[in-house]
Scaffold this active site. Sequence first.
Site, PDB file in Angstrom:
ATOM      1  CG  ASP A   1      -2.031   0.994   1.136  1.00 42.74           C
ATOM      2  OD1 ASP A   1      -3.198   0.563   1.154  1.00 42.74           O
ATOM      3  OD2 ASP A   1      -1.757   2.205   1.027  1.00 42.74           O
ATOM      4  CB  ILE A   2       1.177   4.051  -2.391  1.00 37.08           C
ATOM      5  CG1 ILE A   2       2.378   4.824  -2.918  1.00 37.08           C
ATOM      6  CG2 ILE A   2      -0.043   4.941  -2.303  1.00 37.08           C
ATOM      7  CD1 ILE A   2       2.224   5.283  -4.365  1.00 37.08           C
TER       8      ILE A   2
ATOM      9  CG  HIS B   1      -8.369  -3.051  -2.183  1.00 29.53           C
ATOM     10  ND1 HIS B   1      -9.235  -2.335  -2.988  1.00 29.53           N
ATOM     11  CD2 HIS B   1      -8.238  -2.328  -1.044  1.00 29.53           C
ATOM     12  CE1 HIS B   1      -9.605  -1.243  -2.363  1.00 29.53           C
ATOM     13  NE2 HIS B   1      -9.022  -1.211  -1.170  1.00 29.53           N
ATOM     14  CG  PHE B   2      -9.121  -9.351   0.797  1.00 30.70           C
ATOM     15  CD1 PHE B   2     -10.016  -9.596   1.829  1.00 30.70           C
ATOM     16  CD2 PHE B   2      -9.453  -9.766  -0.480  1.00 30.70           C
ATOM     17  CE1 PHE B   2     -11.224 -10.242   1.602  1.00 30.70           C
ATOM     18  CE2 PHE B   2     -10.657 -10.417  -0.726  1.00 30.70           C
ATOM     19  CZ  PHE B   2     -11.547 -10.656   0.320  1.00 30.70           C
ATOM     20  CG  HIS B   3      -6.767  -2.780   3.342  1.00 28.96           C
ATOM     21  ND1 HIS B   3      -6.040  -1.645   3.056  1.00 28.96           N
ATOM     22  CD2 HIS B   3      -7.995  -2.566   2.814  1.00 28.96           C
ATOM     23  CE1 HIS B   3      -6.798  -0.777   2.402  1.00 28.96           C
ATOM     24  NE2 HIS B   3      -7.994  -1.316   2.236  1.00 28.96           N
TER      25      HIS B   3
HETATM   26  P1  5GP Z   1      -9.748   1.416   0.292  1.00 26.47           P
HETATM   27  O1  5GP Z   1     -10.024   2.733   0.964  1.00 26.47           O
HETATM   28  O2  5GP Z   1     -10.338   1.410  -1.105  1.00 26.47           O
HETATM   29  O3  5GP Z   1     -10.100   0.215   1.094  1.00 26.47           O
HETATM   30  O4  5GP Z   1      -8.168   1.327   0.176  1.00 26.47           O
HETATM   31  C1  5GP Z   1      -7.443   1.790  -0.908  1.00 26.47           C
HETATM   32  C2  5GP Z   1      -5.993   1.700  -0.503  1.00 26.47           C
HETATM   33  O5  5GP Z   1      -5.213   1.890  -1.666  1.00 26.47           O
HETATM   34  C3  5GP Z   1      -5.567   2.764   0.516  1.00 26.47           C
HETATM   35  O6  5GP Z   1      -5.030   2.124   1.651  1.00 26.47           O
HETATM   36  C4  5GP Z   1      -4.532   3.589  -0.243  1.00 26.47           C
HETATM   37  O7  5GP Z   1      -3.460   3.986   0.584  1.00 26.47           O
HETATM   38  C5  5GP Z   1      -4.087   2.655  -1.348  1.00 26.47           C
HETATM   39  N1  5GP Z   1      -3.687   3.294  -2.589  1.00 26.47           N
HETATM   40  C6  5GP Z   1      -4.303   4.333  -3.207  1.00 26.47           C
HETATM   41  N2  5GP Z   1      -3.686   4.634  -4.372  1.00 26.47           N
HETATM   42  C7  5GP Z   1      -2.654   3.754  -4.492  1.00 26.47           C
HETATM   43  C8  5GP Z   1      -1.643   3.556  -5.486  1.00 26.47           C
HETATM   44  O8  5GP Z   1      -1.560   4.248  -6.496  1.00 26.47           O
HETATM   45  N3  5GP Z   1      -0.756   2.542  -5.259  1.00 26.47           N
HETATM   46  C9  5GP Z   1      -0.805   1.760  -4.141  1.00 26.47           C
HETATM   47  N4  5GP Z   1       0.117   0.814  -4.031  1.00 26.47           N
HETATM   48  N5  5GP Z   1      -1.745   1.911  -3.175  1.00 26.47           N
HETATM   49  C10 5GP Z   1      -2.658   2.903  -3.354  1.00 26.47           C
END
Ligand code: 5GP
Length: 142
Positions: free
Chosen positions: A33-34, A102-104
């Site tokens: 995660d970035i 996605h799964f964190h």
């Molecule tokens: P969500 O809020 O959809 O569950 O999580 C999205 C995740 O993607 C966040 O934790 C965010 O930091 C990560 N993220 C957003 N843009 C990018 C990117 O361009 N590359 C990567 N590797 N992670 C990203």
Amino acid sequence: MSYRTDNVFARILRGELPAHRVYEDEHTLAFMDIMPQVDGHTLVIPKYPAEDLFDLPAEHLRHTIETTQRVARAVREAFAADGIMIAQLSGAAAGQTVFHLHFHILPRSAGIDFRLHARDMAPGAVLAEHARRIRDVLAAGH
Ligand code: 5GP
């Protein structure tokens, strides 16, 4: 909402955007995660174009959760974590910000708190080092 092919994870899958990759197979990809909420914060995605949990056929869900287990095991070892938290946000109301399922994977240890969700970008060199640690564990077959 229907799946949009211009989301960032679709672009990472197509190789249009870089990512610090830790694992890839025919059906899934895992990368750092970035904006990690904790060191070692890793994401697992299906290659199938699913917007959220409800959009993914069962067979692909099985591949994705199996990869999540495999990578989580490696993250746990690489970061000497006491525990692992798996998070999955489906829908904007739940906090989803990238609309490719996605799964964190979030390593947890006593006394180490989360940083804010999707807030601060980590330096590329740090993410590269963290990805290497996880890949090394996977390569060792653990
Ligand atoms: P969500 O809020 O959809 O569950 O999580 C999205 C995740 O993607 C966040 O934790 C965010 O930091 C990560 N993220 C957003 N843009 C990018 C990117 O361009 N590359 C990567 N590797 N992670 C990203």
